[in-house]
Design a protein around this motif. Sequence first.
Motif, PDB file in Angstrom:
ATOM      1  N   VAL A 281      -0.596  50.499  31.390  1.00 12.82           N
ATOM      2  CA  VAL A 281      -0.005  49.180  31.686  1.00 12.82           C
ATOM      3  C   VAL A 281      -0.849  48.480  32.756  1.00 12.82           C
ATOM      4  N   ILE A 282      -0.722  47.158  32.795  1.00 16.04           N
ATOM      5  CA  ILE A 282      -1.281  46.395  33.912  1.00 16.04           C
ATOM      6  C   ILE A 282      -0.115  46.045  34.822  1.00 16.04           C
ATOM      7  N   LYS A 283      -0.308  46.280  36.130  1.00 16.00           N
ATOM      8  CA  LYS A 283       0.727  45.869  37.088  1.00 16.00           C
ATOM      9  C   LYS A 283       0.161  44.779  37.981  1.00 16.00           C
ATOM     10  N   ILE A 284       0.991  43.788  38.246  1.00 16.17           N
ATOM     11  CA  ILE A 284       0.575  42.663  39.096  1.00 16.17           C
ATOM     12  C   ILE A 284       1.676  42.398  40.114  1.00 16.17           C
ATOM     13  N   GLU A 285       1.270  42.341  41.381  1.00 18.22           N
ATOM     14  CA  GLU A 285       2.226  41.932  42.418  1.00 18.22           C
ATOM     15  C   GLU A 285       2.025  40.435  42.627  1.00 18.22           C
ATOM     16  N   GLY A 286       3.057  39.677  42.359  1.00 15.12           N
ATOM     17  CA  GLY A 286       2.915  38.214  42.384  1.00 15.12           C
ATOM     18  C   GLY A 286       2.920  37.639  43.793  1.00 15.12           C
ATOM     19  N   GLY A 287       2.644  36.341  43.847  1.00 17.56           N
ATOM     20  CA  GLY A 287       2.820  35.615  45.108  1.00 17.56           C
ATOM     21  C   GLY A 287       1.608  35.566  46.012  1.00 17.56           C
ATOM     22  N   HIS A 288       0.457  36.065  45.553  1.00 22.67           N
ATOM     23  CA  HIS A 288      -0.748  35.967  46.388  1.00 22.67           C
ATOM     24  C   HIS A 288      -1.588  34.786  45.901  1.00 22.67           C
ATOM     25  N   PRO A 289      -1.669  33.725  46.706  1.00 28.28           N
ATOM     26  CA  PRO A 289      -2.416  32.548  46.247  1.00 28.28           C
ATOM     27  C   PRO A 289      -3.880  32.878  45.975  1.00 28.28           C
ATOM     28  N   LEU A 290      -4.428  32.303  44.905  1.00 27.46           N
ATOM     29  CA  LEU A 290      -5.792  32.649  44.487  1.00 27.46           C
ATOM     30  C   LEU A 290      -6.781  31.631  45.043  1.00 27.46           C
ATOM     31  N   ARG A 291      -7.966  32.130  45.327  1.00 27.76           N
ATOM     32  CA  ARG A 291      -8.991  31.283  45.944  1.00 27.76           C
ATOM     33  C   ARG A 291     -10.349  31.890  45.598  1.00 27.76           C
ATOM     34  N   GLY A 292     -11.333  31.045  45.301  1.00 23.60           N
ATOM     35  CA  GLY A 292     -12.689  31.570  45.043  1.00 23.60           C
ATOM     36  C   GLY A 292     -13.223  31.085  43.705  1.00 23.60           C
ATOM     37  N   THR A 293     -14.174  31.859  43.174  1.00 22.21           N
ATOM     38  CA  THR A 293     -14.876  31.441  41.957  1.00 22.21           C
ATOM     39  C   THR A 293     -14.701  32.500  40.876  1.00 22.21           C
ATOM     40  N   VAL A 294     -14.453  32.053  39.664  1.00 21.86           N
ATOM     41  CA  VAL A 294     -14.440  32.982  38.534  1.00 21.86           C
ATOM     42  C   VAL A 294     -15.496  32.511  37.543  1.00 21.86           C
ATOM     43  N   ARG A 295     -16.342  33.461  37.095  1.00 22.49           N
ATOM     44  CA  ARG A 295     -17.412  33.128  36.159  1.00 22.49           C
ATOM     45  C   ARG A 295     -16.938  33.476  34.748  1.00 22.49           C
ATOM     46  N   ILE A 296     -16.931  32.471  33.899  1.00 25.05           N
ATOM     47  CA  ILE A 296     -16.421  32.662  32.538  1.00 25.05           C
ATOM     48  C   ILE A 296     -17.491  33.322  31.661  1.00 25.05           C
ATOM     49  N   ASP A 297     -17.046  34.241  30.809  1.00 28.09           N
ATOM     50  CA  ASP A 297     -17.980  34.957  29.921  1.00 28.09           C
ATOM     51  C   ASP A 297     -18.191  34.187  28.615  1.00 28.09           C
ATOM     52  N   SER A 298     -18.989  34.786  27.748  1.00 25.91           N
ATOM     53  CA  SER A 298     -19.291  34.123  26.469  1.00 25.91           C
ATOM     54  C   SER A 298     -18.087  34.181  25.539  1.00 25.91           C
ATOM     55  N   ALA A 299     -18.109  33.267  24.580  1.00 26.47           N
ATOM     56  CA  ALA A 299     -16.932  33.042  23.744  1.00 26.47           C
ATOM     57  C   ALA A 299     -16.655  34.193  22.781  1.00 26.47           C
ATOM     58  N   LYS A 300     -15.460  34.742  22.894  1.00 30.03           N
ATOM     59  CA  LYS A 300     -15.038  35.782  21.944  1.00 30.03           C
ATOM     60  C   LYS A 300     -15.133  35.280  20.519  1.00 30.03           C
ATOM     61  N   ASN A 301     -14.598  34.086  20.263  1.00 30.93           N
ATOM     62  CA  ASN A 301     -14.513  33.646  18.868  1.00 30.93           C
ATOM     63  C   ASN A 301     -15.853  33.203  18.286  1.00 30.93           C
ATOM     64  N   SER A 302     -16.865  33.011  19.157  1.00 32.17           N
ATOM     65  CA  SER A 302     -18.234  32.890  18.653  1.00 32.17           C
ATOM     66  C   SER A 302     -18.786  34.285  18.376  1.00 32.17           C
ATOM     67  N   THR A 303     -18.675  35.134  19.387  1.00 31.63           N
ATOM     68  CA  THR A 303     -19.253  36.475  19.320  1.00 31.63           C
ATOM     69  C   THR A 303     -18.840  37.209  18.049  1.00 31.63           C
ATOM     70  N   VAL A 304     -17.550  37.104  17.723  1.00 27.41           N
ATOM     71  CA  VAL A 304     -17.056  37.875  16.575  1.00 27.41           C
ATOM     72  C   VAL A 304     -17.571  37.319  15.247  1.00 27.41           C
ATOM     73  N   ALA A 305     -18.124  36.105  15.264  1.00 30.70           N
ATOM     74  CA  ALA A 305     -18.782  35.578  14.054  1.00 30.70           C
ATOM     75  C   ALA A 305     -20.282  35.850  14.108  1.00 30.70           C
ATOM     76  N   LEU A 306     -20.862  35.807  15.310  1.00 35.89           N
ATOM     77  CA  LEU A 306     -22.313  35.963  15.435  1.00 35.89           C
ATOM     78  C   LEU A 306     -22.756  37.393  15.101  1.00 35.89           C
ATOM     79  N   ILE A 307     -21.927  38.388  15.471  1.00 30.17           N
ATOM     80  CA  ILE A 307     -22.329  39.784  15.189  1.00 30.17           C
ATOM     81  C   ILE A 307     -22.416  40.013  13.674  1.00 30.17           C
ATOM     82  N   PRO A 308     -21.372  39.676  12.897  1.00 31.79           N
ATOM     83  CA  PRO A 308     -21.537  39.820  11.432  1.00 31.79           C
ATOM     84  C   PRO A 308     -22.686  38.957  10.896  1.00 31.79           C
ATOM     85  N   ALA A 309     -22.898  37.756  11.468  1.00 31.29           N
ATOM     86  CA  ALA A 309     -23.988  36.891  10.989  1.00 31.29           C
ATOM     87  C   ALA A 309     -25.339  37.581  11.143  1.00 31.29           C
TER      88      ALA A 309
END
Length: 419
Positions: A3-31
């Motif tokens: 399971v994933i457990k999360i303790e709520g209520g901690h305000p978030l701050r900073g930078t998140v780097r987004i990864d490559s697109a799942k729905n592209s990747t799953v077409a590009l690999i078969p291609a």
Amino acid sequence: MEVIKIEGGHPLRGTVRIDSAKNSTVALIPAAILADSTVVLEGIPNIVDVKHLGTMIEQLNGTYSLEGEDFIIDPSQLKNTPLVEGAVTKLRASYYFMGALLGKFKEAVIGMPGGCYLGPRPIDLHLKGFEALGATIKQEAGAIYLKAERLVGASIYLDFPSVGATINIMLAAVRAEGLTIIENAAKEPEIIDLANLLNSMGAKIKGGGTDEIRITGVDQLKGTRHAIIPDRIEAGTYIALAAAAGDEVKIDNIIPHHLEALILKLREMGVDIDVFADHVIVRGRQNMRAVDFKTSIYPGLATDLQQPLVTLLTQATGFGMVTDNIYSDRFKNCYELNKMGADIKVNGNAAMLNGPYSLMGTRVKATDLRAGASLVIAALIADGVTEISNVYHIDRGYSNIEEKLTNLGAKIWREEVEE
Ligand code: EPU
């Protein structure tokens, strides 16, 4: 069970780097199997669907390896093996091997694909497309048998601009004789990404990203390198998450243009978002007004963001109605959110809320991938600890989620618990 457990209520701050697109990747690999030499996909996301597709490449006697974020596929020794059980059943996108194998070998045997249950998900448009190109189709004992003496280009009109059907027909048509025209094609950014990969392998595709795609078949496709586009759905999820739980969060490495409908809707709710060339900055946790959302095909609001947005709406003041025009049954997260203190009424393909609701941590289940994302957001704002089960759904589409959220200041961890 994990399971994933999360303790709520901690305000978030900073930078998140987004990864490559799942729905592209799953077409590009078969291609990539359409090539006769090595294809390198740059920026592969760390998601479980990639492992399953890699297994299918091996079942077809191809090889793959991972060097940093490069996913290297060698299809030079490929054999046309039936893919009927195991990995094929674990994700929806395994059906892209139908188009790719049909294009390459003029024959394919593929088990029925898996993936999230979101209401009925027929594949009639894919099959009609293959038939128009000259394939005969037989369905037997949970598998689909496709065979063509010759694949010949054709004009194909899609009754609905299906992402999957557009991709599958493109994969077969690149190796058909002559011209294929797909009318009423899907226009999602992932279609353009696929067209770019195939063109750099030697295909002749025009009009990717418009509703008329024209493909002139070629005899041979070669290896290449291709950088996958950023994941607009992962980005949209983190934008919604930052609006709900962030003081100030930079969502980096994205194409904001792909997220216009979302950004405008969130501004309508009163969310403070600044848009830059390759990132946005969201200042969240402010008073939000409830709005109505309706999902539609690109460039409309993506159905994949509907469930994360329902969680955001639980924090907005007033009545809001969310209608999913793509999938009729994508609201299972609402029942879980109600366990946490929301009072969402689901009626057909719509959900109604009259917020704001205080959410409390409890045990909930990720019934599908984006439901999982919706519950992660809820857990971040809830009082106390939320325990989310069925985390394998989340791992199919969100890479390194604990690391990313921990870096933003969340308290999130995994545990093994008794079922
Ligand atoms: N449809 C048909 N017949 C078909 C194909 C589709 O009636 O032959 C209907 C579907 O039942 C649905 C609608 O058309 O009501 C849209 O389906 P589409 O084919 O466009 O979706 P998909 O290819 O099955 C992809 C994404 C989904 C995303 C949709 C819509 C992949 C692997 N999946 O699915 O992503 O929701 O497009 O944008 O690319 C997700 O990432 O969580 C996810 C479910």
